[in-house]
Scaffold this active site. Sequence first.
Site, PDB file in Angstrom:
ATOM      1  N   HIS A   1       5.848  68.479  42.172  1.00 36.42           N
ATOM      2  CA  HIS A   1       7.280  68.744  42.330  1.00 36.42           C
ATOM      3  C   HIS A   1       7.833  68.031  43.566  1.00 36.42           C
ATOM      4  O   HIS A   1       8.887  67.384  43.520  1.00 36.42           O
ATOM      5  CB  HIS A   1       7.522  70.249  42.494  1.00 36.42           C
ATOM      6  CG  HIS A   1       7.249  71.064  41.270  1.00 36.42           C
ATOM      7  ND1 HIS A   1       7.700  70.721  40.022  1.00 36.42           N
ATOM      8  CD2 HIS A   1       6.568  72.245  41.119  1.00 36.42           C
ATOM      9  CE1 HIS A   1       7.322  71.643  39.149  1.00 36.42           C
ATOM     10  NE2 HIS A   1       6.627  72.564  39.791  1.00 36.42           N
TER      11      HIS A   1
ATOM     12  N   HIS B   1      -0.303  71.234  42.305  1.00 41.48           N
ATOM     13  CA  HIS B   1       0.845  71.492  41.428  1.00 41.48           C
ATOM     14  C   HIS B   1       2.160  71.270  42.186  1.00 41.48           C
ATOM     15  O   HIS B   1       3.053  70.544  41.718  1.00 41.48           O
ATOM     16  CB  HIS B   1       0.758  72.929  40.914  1.00 41.48           C
ATOM     17  CG  HIS B   1       1.949  73.378  40.120  1.00 41.48           C
ATOM     18  ND1 HIS B   1       1.917  73.540  38.757  1.00 41.48           N
ATOM     19  CD2 HIS B   1       3.208  73.718  40.501  1.00 41.48           C
ATOM     20  CE1 HIS B   1       3.100  73.937  38.326  1.00 41.48           C
ATOM     21  NE2 HIS B   1       3.903  74.073  39.374  1.00 41.48           N
ATOM     22  N   GLU B   2       2.273  71.903  43.346  1.00 44.17           N
ATOM     23  CA  GLU B   2       3.519  71.792  44.112  1.00 44.17           C
ATOM     24  C   GLU B   2       3.741  70.387  44.634  1.00 44.17           C
ATOM     25  O   GLU B   2       4.882  69.960  44.820  1.00 44.17           O
ATOM     26  CB  GLU B   2       3.518  72.797  45.264  1.00 44.17           C
ATOM     27  CG  GLU B   2       3.446  74.261  44.840  1.00 44.17           C
ATOM     28  CD  GLU B   2       4.555  74.651  43.875  1.00 44.17           C
ATOM     29  OE1 GLU B   2       5.651  74.051  43.950  1.00 44.17           O
ATOM     30  OE2 GLU B   2       4.332  75.551  43.042  1.00 44.17           O
TER      31      GLU B   2
END
Length: 436
Positions: A28, A24-25
């Site tokens: 980003h 997920h990170e």
Amino acid sequence: MTTLMTILGIVIFALGLLFSIAWHELGHLSWAKFFKVRVPQYMVGFGPTIWSRKKGETEYGVKAIPLGGYIRMIGMFPPGADGKVVARSTSPWRSMIEDAREQSYEEVLPGDETRLFYTRKPWQRIIIMFFGPFMNLILAVVLFLVVLMGFGVPTAKPTISFTSPCVVASNSAAAQSQSCPKGAPESPAAMAGLKAGDTITSFNGVAITSYDQLQNEIRKHPDDKVTLGVDRKGQQLSVPVTLTSNKLYAIDSNGNPTDQVVTAGFLGIQPITPTTQLGLGESLDKMGGMAKQGVSSIIALPSKIPSLWGAAFEGKKRSLDSPVGVVGVARVGGDVLAMHAPASARIATMLQLLAGLNLSLFLLNMLPLLPLDGGHIAGALWEAARRRFARLVKRPDPGPFDVAKLMPVAYVVAGIFLCFTVLVMIADVVNPVKVG
């Protein structure tokens, strides 16, 4: 051996959770770097750092509590109206705003003026914030496809595995032990002479193509006389049956049982459930149903609080559709690996648990609420809309939308999520969901 497998299942799930957070990170991080935003930190977990290493301008690390993660981007919020990063106020709400603004500028270095997050165009900020949850969605789709198309899923067929000898309520002790108490009436299937291996091909002249269709027809006709078309080893039979009424668990739109007990038609058969590998179209259709169910579950979360409280503190039964947190899913993962089933079935179930977790992470993070990613996306969309409106009516550019002003709301939302998480965690510990 069972205890060892349970512990191993929990460890495997924890590693899968850590990977999901890191993945997920990474979404980003990748786009933040692509759009030249400086990222001082990429962390998996919260709390004290147990490992970190700096590469280039970013520190990569793992923290002790694997319940989330973050990347730290400089300049998340624009300066205040006076052009200053810090402007103290005696108001507690104002202090929240200013503290958030100050923190977003703590690591700004000379030369970073063009690398601040808020200076990116709205569509660039939307991409940066969206790709975190989108990575979870990608992972969920891949894992679901591996399970549905590779391992396959148990699929009930309108072919009889065995017939129930008697009629007992689904929520009774006799049903759990699969026994017939004295005086229990004979089941309609037994009276009609239906046998294991019989395939039901029609119900009152209507062709039967799935067990779900057959189940729904049976439930809709309590105490009715019906005619079943039966294929018995290639021989086509017409079997008259008088259905009866019984107390059964209600089923939802996906064919899953619920805690609610209803009175419905009853025949007394159990279907065969062979493992069937689905095609791409069938898999996508099934995932669409899962996504709809996930959205419905999130909408229904507030209504689940009373039953969760009862399960956590009042010793009440944990409902089948109860929300489950990280602790609960980890325990289920341990139960799955320890259960007596083929290794392929256990692996498939573990993968499906991780896929469901990633789907939930995507849906939750897309809620338009700070501090969730969806809150930042909503702020960027609002900024783009008002700037476009200003251009259309030939007004001065209103400038970037100050998301920092919403920080009091973010703290309230975070507090609600924290309380709900703690409640679910307590319920998962004292009254966990069991794998049947």
